[in-house]
Motif scaffolding. Structure first.
Motif, PDB file in Angstrom:
ATOM      1  N   LEU A  44       3.127 -18.599  -1.340  1.00 51.68           N
ATOM      2  CA  LEU A  44       3.787 -20.029  -1.372  1.00 51.68           C
ATOM      3  C   LEU A  44       2.700 -20.873  -1.879  1.00 51.68           C
ATOM      4  O   LEU A  44       3.003 -22.236  -2.118  1.00 51.68           O
ATOM      5  N   GLY A  45       1.685 -20.452  -2.550  1.00 50.64           N
ATOM      6  CA  GLY A  45       0.715 -21.244  -3.062  1.00 50.64           C
ATOM      7  C   GLY A  45      -0.286 -22.343  -2.147  1.00 50.64           C
ATOM      8  O   GLY A  45      -0.769 -23.340  -2.316  1.00 50.64           O
ATOM      9  N   GLU A  46      -0.007 -21.838  -0.886  1.00 47.25           N
ATOM     10  CA  GLU A  46      -0.787 -22.779   0.085  1.00 47.25           C
ATOM     11  C   GLU A  46      -2.488 -22.047   0.153  1.00 47.25           C
ATOM     12  O   GLU A  46      -2.940 -20.955  -0.194  1.00 47.25           O
ATOM     13  N   ALA A  47      -3.071 -23.065   0.330  1.00 48.89           N
ATOM     14  CA  ALA A  47      -4.851 -22.847   0.163  1.00 48.89           C
ATOM     15  C   ALA A  47      -5.199 -22.463   1.574  1.00 48.89           C
ATOM     16  O   ALA A  47      -4.227 -22.662   2.520  1.00 48.89           O
ATOM     17  N   PRO A  48      -6.185 -21.380   1.576  1.00 43.10           N
ATOM     18  CA  PRO A  48      -6.789 -21.228   2.910  1.00 43.10           C
ATOM     19  C   PRO A  48      -7.054 -22.447   3.670  1.00 43.10           C
ATOM     20  O   PRO A  48      -7.258 -23.585   3.322  1.00 43.10           O
ATOM     21  N   ARG A  49      -7.348 -22.360   5.056  1.00 42.88           N
ATOM     22  CA  ARG A  49      -7.627 -23.353   5.864  1.00 42.88           C
ATOM     23  C   ARG A  49      -8.510 -23.031   6.934  1.00 42.88           C
ATOM     24  O   ARG A  49      -8.712 -22.017   7.561  1.00 42.88           O
ATOM     25  N   ASN A  50      -9.164 -24.001   7.483  1.00 38.22           N
ATOM     26  CA  ASN A  50      -9.960 -23.807   8.680  1.00 38.22           C
ATOM     27  C   ASN A  50      -8.842 -24.624   9.918  1.00 38.22           C
ATOM     28  O   ASN A  50      -8.264 -25.501   9.733  1.00 38.22           O
ATOM     29  N   CYS A  51      -8.785 -23.865  10.827  1.00 36.02           N
ATOM     30  CA  CYS A  51      -8.082 -24.335  12.242  1.00 36.02           C
ATOM     31  C   CYS A  51      -9.015 -24.635  13.373  1.00 36.02           C
ATOM     32  O   CYS A  51      -9.726 -23.746  13.588  1.00 36.02           O
ATOM     33  N   TYR A  52      -8.421 -25.582  14.181  1.00 35.65           N
ATOM     34  CA  TYR A  52      -9.102 -26.078  15.509  1.00 35.65           C
ATOM     35  C   TYR A  52      -8.264 -26.052  16.226  1.00 35.65           C
ATOM     36  O   TYR A  52      -7.240 -26.809  16.248  1.00 35.65           O
ATOM     37  N   PHE A  53      -8.704 -25.668  17.634  1.00 35.57           N
ATOM     38  CA  PHE A  53      -8.013 -25.881  18.687  1.00 35.57           C
ATOM     39  C   PHE A  53      -8.747 -26.924  19.434  1.00 35.57           C
ATOM     40  O   PHE A  53      -9.865 -26.443  19.768  1.00 35.57           O
ATOM     41  N   VAL A  54      -8.352 -28.098  19.927  1.00 33.60           N
ATOM     42  CA  VAL A  54      -9.081 -29.038  20.335  1.00 33.60           C
ATOM     43  C   VAL A  54      -8.335 -29.840  21.566  1.00 33.60           C
ATOM     44  O   VAL A  54      -7.339 -29.837  21.802  1.00 33.60           O
ATOM     45  N   HIS A  64      -5.291 -28.144  11.503  1.00 36.20           N
ATOM     46  CA  HIS A  64      -5.622 -27.546  10.200  1.00 36.20           C
ATOM     47  C   HIS A  64      -6.196 -28.287   9.156  1.00 36.20           C
ATOM     48  O   HIS A  64      -5.548 -29.405   9.006  1.00 36.20           O
ATOM     49  N   HIS A  65      -7.075 -27.888   8.397  1.00 43.53           N
ATOM     50  CA  HIS A  65      -7.732 -28.515   7.450  1.00 43.53           C
ATOM     51  C   HIS A  65      -7.729 -27.549   6.148  1.00 43.53           C
ATOM     52  O   HIS A  65      -8.327 -26.625   6.101  1.00 43.53           O
ATOM     53  N   GLU A  66      -6.951 -27.930   5.134  1.00 44.39           N
ATOM     54  CA  GLU A  66      -6.936 -27.309   4.076  1.00 44.39           C
ATOM     55  C   GLU A  66      -8.115 -27.243   2.986  1.00 44.39           C
ATOM     56  O   GLU A  66      -9.032 -28.070   2.901  1.00 44.39           O
ATOM     57  N   ASP A  67      -8.299 -25.978   2.419  1.00 45.93           N
ATOM     58  CA  ASP A  67      -9.349 -26.012   1.438  1.00 45.93           C
ATOM     59  C   ASP A  67      -9.200 -26.647   0.116  1.00 45.93           C
ATOM     60  O   ASP A  67     -10.166 -26.797  -0.599  1.00 45.93           O
ATOM     61  N   ALA A  68      -7.963 -27.035  -0.204  1.00 49.23           N
ATOM     62  CA  ALA A  68      -7.703 -27.606  -1.455  1.00 49.23           C
ATOM     63  C   ALA A  68      -8.449 -28.683  -1.540  1.00 49.23           C
ATOM     64  O   ALA A  68      -8.914 -29.396  -0.998  1.00 49.23           O
ATOM     65  N   GLN A  69      -8.416 -29.222  -2.799  1.00 55.41           N
ATOM     66  CA  GLN A  69      -9.084 -30.484  -3.176  1.00 55.41           C
ATOM     67  C   GLN A  69      -8.716 -31.792  -2.666  1.00 55.41           C
ATOM     68  O   GLN A  69      -9.558 -32.632  -2.082  1.00 55.41           O
ATOM     69  N   GLU A  70      -7.336 -31.935  -2.060  1.00 58.31           N
ATOM     70  CA  GLU A  70      -7.078 -32.974  -1.194  1.00 58.31           C
ATOM     71  C   GLU A  70      -7.539 -32.899   0.188  1.00 58.31           C
ATOM     72  O   GLU A  70      -7.991 -33.914   0.864  1.00 58.31           O
ATOM     73  N   GLY A  71      -7.637 -31.703   0.531  1.00 56.99           N
ATOM     74  CA  GLY A  71      -8.510 -31.675   1.930  1.00 56.99           C
ATOM     75  C   GLY A  71      -7.642 -32.271   2.973  1.00 56.99           C
ATOM     76  O   GLY A  71      -7.955 -32.813   3.927  1.00 56.99           O
TER      77      GLY A  71
END
Length: 80
Positions: A44-54, A64-71
């Motif tokens: 679906l064109g989704e960028a990899p991401r870091n996920c945090y349980f806080v 979730h924080h996307e790796d894409a340029q917009e972040g």
């Protein structure tokens, strides 16, 4: 956990979320309980991401924080 899937503003310190703003309220992050990498739905064109349980104020949440340029940051789920 309740799905939210809303974009949120997150302040980062030392590479980790330190504060999030959701629905006009500020939630300081007291603890990152867990984190992991997700590949995203590449088909679906989704960028990899870091996920945090806080733990953030009264919220226990998954960010979730996307790796894409917009972040972009997303509030994926909250514990209900």
């Amino acid at each position: 956990m309740k799905a939210v899937q809303q974009q949120v503003e997150v302040e980062v310190r030392n590479g980790q979320p330190a504060r999030l703003i959701w629905n006009g309220q500020t939630y300081p992050v007291q603890a990152v309980l867990d984190w992991w990498r997700a590949g995203g739905r590449w088909w679906l064109g989704e960028a990899p991401r870091n996920c945090y349980f806080v733990q953030a104020g009264s919220l226990t949440a998954e960010l979730h924080h996307e790796d894409a340029q917009e972040g972009r940051w997303w509030l994926a789920r909250v514990q209900d």
